[in-house]
Write a protein that holds these residues in place. Structure first.
Motif, PDB file in Angstrom:
ATOM      1  N   HIS A 276      34.541  41.250  38.760  1.00  0.00           N
ATOM      2  CA  HIS A 276      36.139  41.591  38.420  1.00  0.00           C
ATOM      3  C   HIS A 276      35.909  42.434  37.006  1.00  0.00           C
ATOM      4  O   HIS A 276      35.023  42.255  36.052  1.00  0.00           O
ATOM      5  CB  HIS A 276      36.863  40.335  37.692  1.00  0.00           C
ATOM      6  N   GLU A 281      40.282  47.656  38.524  1.00  0.00           N
ATOM      7  CA  GLU A 281      40.344  46.808  39.559  1.00  0.00           C
ATOM      8  C   GLU A 281      41.563  47.660  40.840  1.00  0.00           C
ATOM      9  O   GLU A 281      41.302  47.499  41.899  1.00  0.00           O
ATOM     10  CB  GLU A 281      41.201  45.568  39.304  1.00  0.00           C
ATOM     11  N   ASP A 282      42.435  48.214  40.038  1.00  0.00           N
ATOM     12  CA  ASP A 282      43.548  48.775  40.814  1.00  0.00           C
ATOM     13  C   ASP A 282      43.677  50.217  40.239  1.00  0.00           C
ATOM     14  O   ASP A 282      44.875  50.716  40.664  1.00  0.00           O
ATOM     15  CB  ASP A 282      44.810  48.108  40.945  1.00  0.00           C
ATOM     16  N   ARG A 315      38.929  46.950  43.981  1.00  0.00           N
ATOM     17  CA  ARG A 315      39.643  46.463  44.974  1.00  0.00           C
ATOM     18  C   ARG A 315      39.347  46.996  46.539  1.00  0.00           C
ATOM     19  O   ARG A 315      39.021  46.606  47.613  1.00  0.00           O
ATOM     20  CB  ARG A 315      41.121  46.128  44.865  1.00  0.00           C
ATOM     21  N   ARG A 318      35.745  46.607  47.577  1.00  0.00           N
ATOM     22  CA  ARG A 318      35.317  45.380  48.113  1.00  0.00           C
ATOM     23  C   ARG A 318      35.892  45.260  49.485  1.00  0.00           C
ATOM     24  O   ARG A 318      35.357  44.504  50.315  1.00  0.00           O
ATOM     25  CB  ARG A 318      36.019  44.277  46.962  1.00  0.00           C
ATOM     26  N   ASP A 319      37.238  45.813  49.520  1.00  0.00           N
ATOM     27  CA  ASP A 319      37.667  45.603  51.054  1.00  0.00           C
ATOM     28  C   ASP A 319      36.676  46.145  52.173  1.00  0.00           C
ATOM     29  O   ASP A 319      36.611  45.580  53.097  1.00  0.00           O
ATOM     30  CB  ASP A 319      39.203  46.175  50.927  1.00  0.00           C
ATOM     31  N   ARG A 341      33.315  38.808  42.711  1.00  0.00           N
ATOM     32  CA  ARG A 341      34.311  37.878  41.876  1.00  0.00           C
ATOM     33  C   ARG A 341      34.019  36.644  41.954  1.00  0.00           C
ATOM     34  O   ARG A 341      34.406  35.690  41.221  1.00  0.00           O
ATOM     35  CB  ARG A 341      35.576  38.147  42.433  1.00  0.00           C
TER      36      ARG A 341
END
Length: 386
Positions: A276, A281-282, A315, A318-319, A341
């Protein structure tokens, strides 16, 4: 004072390096082979591969005093003040018993934006350890993870020799500056070193600060390396550098894993996604040191709206990593995925914040190392003993 005996330094004494170069200044362990470094055509990558994360002298003998002459090269960010000399950790029969640092040394200055490096010459120094138990024992001297170390001479009060191979499984891990341990004071406090110690495995740490970029030459180096267990932690440097778009990510990951599998078709292979990091993150990168911050910290120059055009955030990565591993695992039963995470998540950030918004401190490394050891090496994990 007891006269010390010089023991020739040999490559057989070193663990954790993929290449050992004999230079005019002594033996220089490198964590990537020369042909890989040449293909990068990047001075920063060459510098990171020369830093000694996970590299250690492995000796056997009854010596109670050891002296190691080194020429150590510290890395300093342009505009910053050089920190203290790197620490050398001494382990006896696997237990940390002393830390020391030499005088002297050289300095290399790195521009954090352009990655340009500039070397300045320096003087050798000596690391001395005394008071070791007077019995036959295994001795390890872990070299500073953020310094390039030329090993010049080894002396002891009685002869020492290369330690025999331990017979333990070899774990090769590739990752970013977090795996490299760039914010950590001593080499056995990095999270891979902690996890390796808990699991009782031999570590090869290919954590390359700023250079976990799915480079084909790194995959080929892993392909050629002798390893019983392999993990690849990827994602944060792709965002830091704003290196590629989402269209390129999937084939790049497949290509990297295909290459590793050519040399290790049945080796347990664990893909680890980023921990994290609220900064990205976004939001996409690139990231760079924040010139307006009162303390050293990073900021991102990316616009979250650009994710719609294919730029990468953690993110998103990770997806895609989870999907890729799930698809491949249908025909590769020894391929595994670990969400970063689970090692350090949003709740952990509240308790152990990332001081510069990207890198965990010593407490964070301890947490990650312990959690990785449980997730990967404990019963039911991908690296559990058969």
């Amino acid at each position: 004072m007891t006269e010390l005996v010089t023991t020739p330094l040999t490559p057989a004494m070193l663990r954790g390096a993929l290449h050992i170069e004999a230079t005019a200044d002594g033996l220089l362990p490198r964590r990537l082979p020369p042909h890989a470094i040449a293909q990068a055509h990047d001075d920063h990558l060459a510098l990171m591969a020369s830093q000694s994360a996970g590299v250690r002298l492995a000796l056997r003998g009854a010596a109670t005093v050891l002296e190691l002459d080194v020429l150590a090269t510290r890395t300093v960010q342009r505009g910053a003040v050089a920190g203290p000399a790197g620490r050398y950790d001494l382990l006896v029969d696997g237990r940390l018993v002393a830390r020391a640092a030499p005088s002297g040394g050289a300095v290399v200055t790195v521009d954090p934006v352009t990655r340009a490096v500039a070397y300045a010459s320096g003087t050798p120094g000596t690391v001395r350890f005394a008071g070791l138990p007077a019995r036959e024992k295994d001795i390890e001297i872990w070299l500073p993870q953020t310094e390039a170390t030329h090993l010049r001479a080894l002396r002891a009060d009685t002869s020492v020799r290369p330690a025999p191979e331990s017979g333990r499984r070899v774990w090769l891990h590739h990752g970013s500056s977090i795996s490299h341990g760039v914010q950590i004071a001593s080499p056995t406090q990095t999270w891979p070193a902690i996890a390796a110690a808990r699991a009782g495995v031999e570590l090869i740490n290919l954590g390359l600060n700023g250079n976990a970029l799915l480079d084909p030459f790194t995959a080929r180096a892993i392909r050629a390396a002798a390893a019983d267990l392999i993990s690849v932690k990827v994602g944060i440097n792709l965002v830091n550098t704003d290196l590629m778009r989402r269209r390129a990510l999937t084939p790049a990951v497949h290509g990297f894993l295909d290459t590793v599998r050519e040399g290790h078709p049945d080796t347990p292979l664990l893909v680890v996604s980023p921990i994290h990091s609220p900064l990205v993150e976004d939001a996409p990168g690139p990231t760079a040191p924040d010139p307006d911050a009162p303390v050293p910290r990073f900021r991102t120059f990316g616009d979250p709206a650009d994710l719609a055009t294919g730029r990468l955030s953690l993110r998103v990565i990770r997806d895609d990593l989870s999907r890729i591993v799930t698809e491949r695992a249908a025909t590769d039963p020894r391929l595994y995925y670990l969400d970063g995470r689970d090692l350090y998540g949003e709740r952990d950030f509240a308790d152990l914040p990332l001081p510069d918004l990207l890198h965990p401190d010593a407490g964070g490394h301890a947490l990650i190392g312990e959690r990785f050891a449980r997730a990967a090496f404990a019963a039911g994990g991908p690296f559990a003993p058969c």
